[in-house]
Design an enzyme around this catalytic site. Sequence first.
Site, mmCIF file in Angstrom:
data_model
loop_
_atom_site.group_PDB
_atom_site.id
_atom_site.type_symbol
_atom_site.label_atom_id
_atom_site.label_comp_id
_atom_site.label_asym_id
_atom_site.label_seq_id
_atom_site.Cartn_x
_atom_site.Cartn_y
_atom_site.Cartn_z
ATOM 1 N N LYS A 189 0.876 -1.178 0.000
ATOM 2 C CA LYS A 189 0.000 0.000 0.000
ATOM 3 C C LYS A 189 0.906 1.218 0.000
ATOM 4 C CE LYS A 189 -4.062 2.004 0.207
ATOM 5 N NZ LYS A 189 -5.062 1.914 -0.892
ATOM 6 N N ASP A 245 -2.614 -12.336 5.271
ATOM 7 C CA ASP A 245 -3.679 -12.996 6.025
ATOM 8 C C ASP A 245 -5.017 -12.752 5.346
ATOM 9 O OD1 ASP A 245 -5.025 -14.270 8.224
ATOM 10 O OD2 ASP A 245 -5.574 -12.270 8.933
HETATM 11 C C1 IPM Z 1 -4.143 -17.500 9.823
HETATM 12 C C2 IPM Z 1 -4.967 -17.123 11.020
HETATM 13 C C3 IPM Z 1 -4.062 -16.574 12.105
HETATM 14 C C4 IPM Z 1 -3.363 -15.353 11.535
HETATM 15 C C5 IPM Z 1 -4.779 -16.237 13.419
HETATM 16 C C6 IPM Z 1 -5.477 -17.440 13.998
HETATM 17 C C7 IPM Z 1 -3.840 -15.638 14.428
HETATM 18 O O1 IPM Z 1 -5.977 -16.229 10.672
HETATM 19 O O2 IPM Z 1 -3.196 -18.278 9.978
HETATM 20 O O3 IPM Z 1 -4.452 -17.021 8.729
HETATM 21 O O4 IPM Z 1 -3.944 -14.262 11.503
HETATM 22 O O5 IPM Z 1 -2.215 -15.487 11.127
HETATM 23 MN MN MN Z 2 -6.178 -15.904 8.524
#
Ligand code: IPM
Ligand code: MN
Length: 352
Positions: A189, A245
């Site tokens: 970004k 994520d």
């Molecule tokens: C993932 C999950 C994790 C993250 C959570 C559970 C902390 O969403 O592995 O994608 O955000 O990394």
């Molecule tokens: Mn995730």
Amino acid sequence: MNLTILLLPGDGIGAEVTGAAVEVLKAVGKKFGHTLELSEGLLGGTAILKTGSPFPDETKRLALAADATLMGAVGLPEFDNAPPSQRPEAGLLAIRTVLDVFANLRPVRTWPSLVDSSPLKNAVVEGTDMLIVRELTGGLYYGTPRGIAADGGSACNTMSYTRAQIERVTHTAFKLARNRHKKVTSVDKSNVLEVSQFWRRIVVEIAAQYSDVKLEHMLVDNAAMQMVLNPRSFDVMLTENTFGDILSDVGGILAGSIGMLPSASLGESRGLYEPVHGSAPDIAGQNKANPLGAIGSVGAMLEYTFGLVKEAEAVNNAIGKVLASGRVTADLRPKRTPATTQEVGRAVSEAL
Ligand code: IPM
Ligand code: MN
């Protein structure tokens, strides 16, 4: 070969999908003549309830003693109002740090037999085969300062990266692209964030060492749109922790269900393998969850930690066979009665 593996089933559906994945692992061991040395530990909400900590010392010891760790999922609704440091998720962030697994590989592919499972049009998802390389040890998840002000009037998190953190994950992405379609899309970004401008600058520098790989940059908002508009245009997508994520959940739509997505978290030595999905407490204990993300993670473990390429290929072929047979869990919207978690695990083992 002797495979030393720590199992961390975790919370919710984690235990069920890990159970199915271990069955497949055992079938691989038997077929190819490998010995499994399995240990089991606590992580996440289950660990908090039993020991008071989401990442007990014993789990840390076991993880450092193993070559690879297979994790199920973490997260329990009873901790919804707890501060981040006392939540199940803190256990996962801690083990990623301890193992220093900085590159999270999240392959997203649309299996031919699953084109109808995706809510997107067949012509859009058909042939999708991309690899998200998500930086896993930096960014917003770990940056300081962080917290809610004592007077309750403000809160902050910090997205920060060091040069070394960006360099190492960029090398990983470019090396992987060399064995694929030789294209890296770096997502940031940089029209708003300094940390993204810094990210882009370092990616450009490292890219110069890989003249055979094409580099393109994309803003993260556009990347979210392009993933559902033209997913075939991607080969390797390189991005920071939070963006990765979010975008990998979009990958679940392309694959037919987030339950399909495996992941491999790699560092200099040990590997952590975890399906991309969460703990899905709403369906936990019902033998309904899709174990193929966890089983695919076993395939990734065989390939990346143990260098057992033939074995990994066998697992992926077995997954393909089971998908083609139509015996899949409810999330994939099968035309006939959905299969259970255990049935899918057994079917993959038999297909091996
Ligand atoms: C993932 C999950 C994790 C993250 C959570 C559970 C902390 O969403 O592995 O994608 O955000 O990394
Ligand atoms: Mn995730």
